[in-house]
Design an enzyme around this catalytic site. Structure first.
Site, mmCIF file in Angstrom:
data_model
loop_
_atom_site.group_PDB
_atom_site.id
_atom_site.type_symbol
_atom_site.label_atom_id
_atom_site.label_comp_id
_atom_site.label_asym_id
_atom_site.label_seq_id
_atom_site.Cartn_x
_atom_site.Cartn_y
_atom_site.Cartn_z
ATOM 1 N N SER A 689 -5.024 6.639 -4.959
ATOM 2 C CA SER A 689 -5.737 5.389 -5.253
ATOM 3 C C SER A 689 -6.242 5.501 -6.747
ATOM 4 C CB SER A 689 -7.048 5.413 -4.431
ATOM 5 O OG SER A 689 -7.824 4.117 -4.242
ATOM 6 N N ASP A 762 -1.101 -1.105 3.398
ATOM 7 C CA ASP A 762 -2.430 -0.668 2.805
ATOM 8 C C ASP A 762 -3.463 -1.333 3.032
ATOM 9 O OD1 ASP A 762 -4.244 0.152 0.904
ATOM 10 O OD2 ASP A 762 -2.833 1.101 -0.408
ATOM 11 N N HIS A 796 -4.278 2.957 3.796
ATOM 12 C CA HIS A 796 -4.402 3.429 2.262
ATOM 13 C C HIS A 796 -4.449 5.231 2.441
ATOM 14 C CE1 HIS A 796 -5.854 3.344 -1.868
ATOM 15 N NE2 HIS A 796 -7.011 4.015 -1.556
#
Length: 824
Positions: A689, A762, A796
């Site tokens: 991330s 995601d 994610h």
């Protein structure tokens, strides 16, 4: 102090085969080397849920990672929510597969008969009187054609240790757990699938017209974050309306069901402490194409148990964005809840500055209270100079109210007397939210007779504080007894070397009997009861072991770990965890190839950025998700090296992001080279991330690293124009910062190999899959070395076992090719 210990989501990646830069049409899932596979399949500790009387624990078995068949179940992405259309519930892929009870006093495990087979336990909750444990079971087969899938409500009788399905009617909820106990434990409030609900509307694929959005002048600047999974058409809106329609019902312990009013788009329902009223939130049209369901118009009502509205609390309009700034809030009534220590009293906050932190205002928020029958003028509980942060309720003369201001990180706690609102609030604590060393700890609460959290209050207005105990020696969790009168503290317990012991729950009212988890570098966390009244010499005399979970990866038991300190060029002190393979000696074996794994963080002061984080006495856990797994492949690992970005005073941290990021990385590289455990030409950098964003920037602006591993990142900040991470300014107010910080703009400078892994679905704001796709295309088009691995059906965080194996396979192959045997 509710807790779930080691209940991991299945998180990890998947896709192509080896290290080629050409697409492979028929790529199959790959397996990493056996040592990495063993880490993925290591047993996991169960989730633990303590009973209201604190004498029983429900232990919920944590299964192995779900397979891709499970993760590939149908999933709707509507209004920022992810819904399983087969079960009318949130999409989830990991369930408890076993349930037993543990007696705290005797450490005896008790089995439960009658559980569904196979068990897919989603959520659980103890009844306030502790006679029952309710849980949801997700019933379906693994075939996508299964039309009988649904969520069931089950009940465990604690006395007989038997389980039964409570009702046959399936549940329906798009958020939360879908059920809660009545305060008297006689029944549950349950979200049911309406009996008369029609079949889900079928997608025709034929539009009835264009999707149209309007913006009108005069509203003022709004921050519209880049939300995923938004509604895109009226067809989407109709589908969302179908799955969000809920029938509230009361279900007694015999399974008798009574509907509470008519079905509606309920997104929340909470019972008053006296059990006579419901506080409900129901979404209303118009819906939005630019914000998720949290911004939709909604009615907030108080209802009786028949479902009749007895009081309109608020009729909130559609809210498409807040004013700029992290301290921005909604206008009007917000944060509505019940006062825990009163029969039926509403409490809420209202901004006095229009919710806009840029406006000058002496009073930012006012906190109000209004008791049933909700007819009188609301009472003012507090007028605050910053934003309302919540209340820990105790009794009529004592509650603790918090306020905070993100811009300065300032946090204040006040003592209030909710039954005497004319009493001037008394300051209790004032500190910086980023100053871990001086955090006072959090007030300890216990469930009251109706199962609600109440401040644990001792003689002479003393309370207990549970803190992380951050210090220059690392984290040392503590329990303090604190007098609200004298403001003096008495330390009852603090973790001591060579263990890290964390308080999970206080088991008695005076704080002398604690449920803790204790660990050391060689011992995984296990649960203990610590009796501080036992004066027998020796620390171990106070401890009674509740669990004896074995080491999950005994082959890596003797991993070497050291918490190291080093200094940035400008004097900021930094911390990292250095991990080395079992049996390694730097003097004998020489430097190793190294993987660094990090995540930047913003600070308002260099002193806070310099504080030590973590503990040298944590268990040497080797997880498939972090970098430590590569110890099994002969790498040295530098885990979580500090990457502070400091903006002191009025300065914005990101104005000097690149310079500080590079200085952080240089300091880390210099330290591991100085120690002789790594050499400059064989170090890789990685992160997930915002850590992936960091990785790309370090590859673009330094030659410190031979390769990068970037998972689920964002690389073009103009695609997140209304702020990102802690950046408050929109693109149009800080264009130079956005451009400079975007590694996409500097893709031509990336000279070292970059592996990008991203979930195709995601669900995180800002990290759309297109971010990785465009970054890969840029590097490829510029003649650089890169690989893009897109994981089907993954969000994610990655969940399927096949995805995790693929992630490790790709990472291992990348490191092996570009780092392990790299030449100077």
């Amino acid at each position: 102090m509710h807790f779930y210990f080691h209940k991991h989501l299945a998180i990890v990646p998947l896709t192509l085969s080896l290290i080629a830069s050409v697409p492979q049409a028929s790529a199959q899932y790959q397996l990493p080397p056996a040592p990495l596979q063993a880490i993925v399949d290591a047993p996991r500790a169960p989730a633990m849920s303590l009973s209201p009387r604190r004498n029983l624990v429900a232990m919920i078995a944590s299964p192995a990672l779900p397979g891709i068949v499970e993760v590939a179940q149908p999933e709707l992405k509507l209004a920022g929510l992810r819904i399983n259309p087969r079960t009318y519930s949130p999409s989830r892929f990991s369930f408890g597969t076993g349930l037993v009870l543990l007696d705290v006093a005797t450490q005896a495990e008790m089995t439960i008969s009658g559980l569904p087979t196979p068990l897919r336990l989603a959520d659980s909750a103890w009844s306030p009187d502790q006679r029952h444990l309710a849980f949801t079971h997700v019933a379906y087969s693994s075939t996508q054609s299964d039309k009988t899938a649904h969520v069931e409500l089950w009940l465990v009788d604690i006395a007989t240790r038997t389980a039964k399905r409570l009702i046959a009617q399936p549940m329906s909820y798009v958020a939360g757990t879908g059920f809660s106990w009545l305060p008297d434990s006689s029944a549950l409030l349950v979200n049911l699938k309406p009996a008369a609900l029609n079949k889900a509307p079928l997608a025709t694929g034929i539009p009835s017209g264009p999707a149209i959005q309007d913006s009108q002048a005069g509203v003022g600047a709004r921050q519209l974050r880049t939300y995923p999974d938004l509604l895109k058409s009226e067809e989407d809106a109709t589908l969302f309306e179908h799955y969000a329609t809920v029938q509230l019902a009361l279900v007694d312990l015999a399974g008798k069901t009574r509907n509470v009013g008519a079905p509606d788009l309920f997104i929340g329902a909470r019972l008053a402490p006296n059990g006579k009223y419901l506080l409900t939130q129901a979404m209303q049209r118009p819906f939005s194409y630019v914000v998720p369901a949290s911004g939709f118009a909604r009615r907030v009502d108080v209802r009786d148990l028949s479902g009749k509205v007895v009081h309109l609390v608020a009729n909130r309009p559609l809210e498409e964005g807040l004013p700029p700034g992290n301290d921005a809030v909604s206008t009007g009534v917000r944060d509505v809840s019940w006062r825990v220590d009163a029969p039926a009293t509403l409490v809420w906050a209202e901004a006095q500055d229009g919710g806009d932190p840029a406006k000058v205002a002496e009073v930012r928020d006012i906190v109000y209270a209004q008791a049933a029958p909700f007819a009188g003028t609301p009472l003012v509980l507090a007028k605050l100079g910053s934003r309302f942060g919540g209340i820990v309720w105790g009794r009529g003369d004592l509650a603790l109210l918090s306020e905070s201001w993100y811009k300065t990180r300032a946090i204040k706690t006040w003592r209030i007397a909710p039954d005497q609102p004319q009493t001037i609030p008394e300051p209790v604590f004032s500190y910086s939210g980023e100053d871990r060393y001086n955090h006072p700890g959090r007030p300890v609460t216990q469930p009251d007779a109706v199962g609600l959290p109440r401040l644990l209050i001792g003689p002479d207005a003393t309370i207990l504080l549970d803190g992380a105990g951050a210090s220059n020696d690392g984290d040392r969790p503590f329990i303090d007894r604190f007098s609200l009168v004298s403001k003096k503290k008495e330390r009852l317990f603090q973790s001591r070397a060579p263990f890290f012991e964390n308080v999970v729950a206080v088991l008695n009212d005076d704080g002398t009997r604690l449920l803790t988890t204790r660990e050391s570098p060689l011992e995984r966390p296990n649960f203990f009861v610590r009796d501080l009244n036992d004066l027998t010499p020796g620390d171990a005399a106070q401890l009674t072991a509740l669990t004896r979970f074995p080491h999950p990866t005994p082959q890596l038991r003797h991993v070497q770990k050291e918490q190291i300190r080093y200094r940035r060029a400008d004097g900021v002190d930094l911390t990292a965890t250095l991990l080395l393979p079992p049996g390694y000696e730097a003097g004998r074996d020489g430097p190793l190839p190294m993987l660094m794994w990090a995540y930047p963080q913003e600070f308002k002061s260099a002193s806070a950025a310099s504080q030590r984080t973590g503990s040298p006495y944590h268990f040497n856990a080797v997880s498939f998700w972090g970098p430590a797994a590569f110890l099994a492949m002969g790498y040295a690992v530098l885990d979580n090296p500090s990457m502070p970005i400091v903006g002191a005073g009025d300065a914005e941290p990101n104005d000097t992001y690149l310079a500080q990021l590079v200085a952080n990385a240089e300091a880390a590289v210099n330290e591991v080279v100085r120690r002789g455990v790594a050499e400059r030409h064989r170090i890789a950098i990685g992160g997930h991330s915002y850590g992936a964003f960091m990785t790309a920037n370090l590859l673009a602006h330094t030659r410190l690293f031979r390769a990068g591993i970037a998972r689920s990142g964002a690389y073009n900040r103009t695609l997140t124009p209304f702020g990102f991470q802690s950046e408050e300014r929109p693109f149009w107010k800080a264009q130079e910062v956005y451009h400079a910080m975007s590694p996409f703009n500097n893709a031509d400078k990336i000279k070292d190999a970059m592996l990008m892994i991203h979930g195709e679905q995601d669900n995180n704001s800002g990290t759309f899959p297109i971010q990785s796709e465009r970054m890969f295309q840029a590097i490829k088009g510029l003649g650089g070395t890169a690989r893009l691995v897109m994981l089907p059906n993954e969000s994610h965080a990655y969940r399927a076992r096949e995805s995790i194996m693929q992630m490790l396979y790709e990472t291992d192959a990348w490191l092996d090719k570009y780092v392990k045997n790299a030449k100077p």
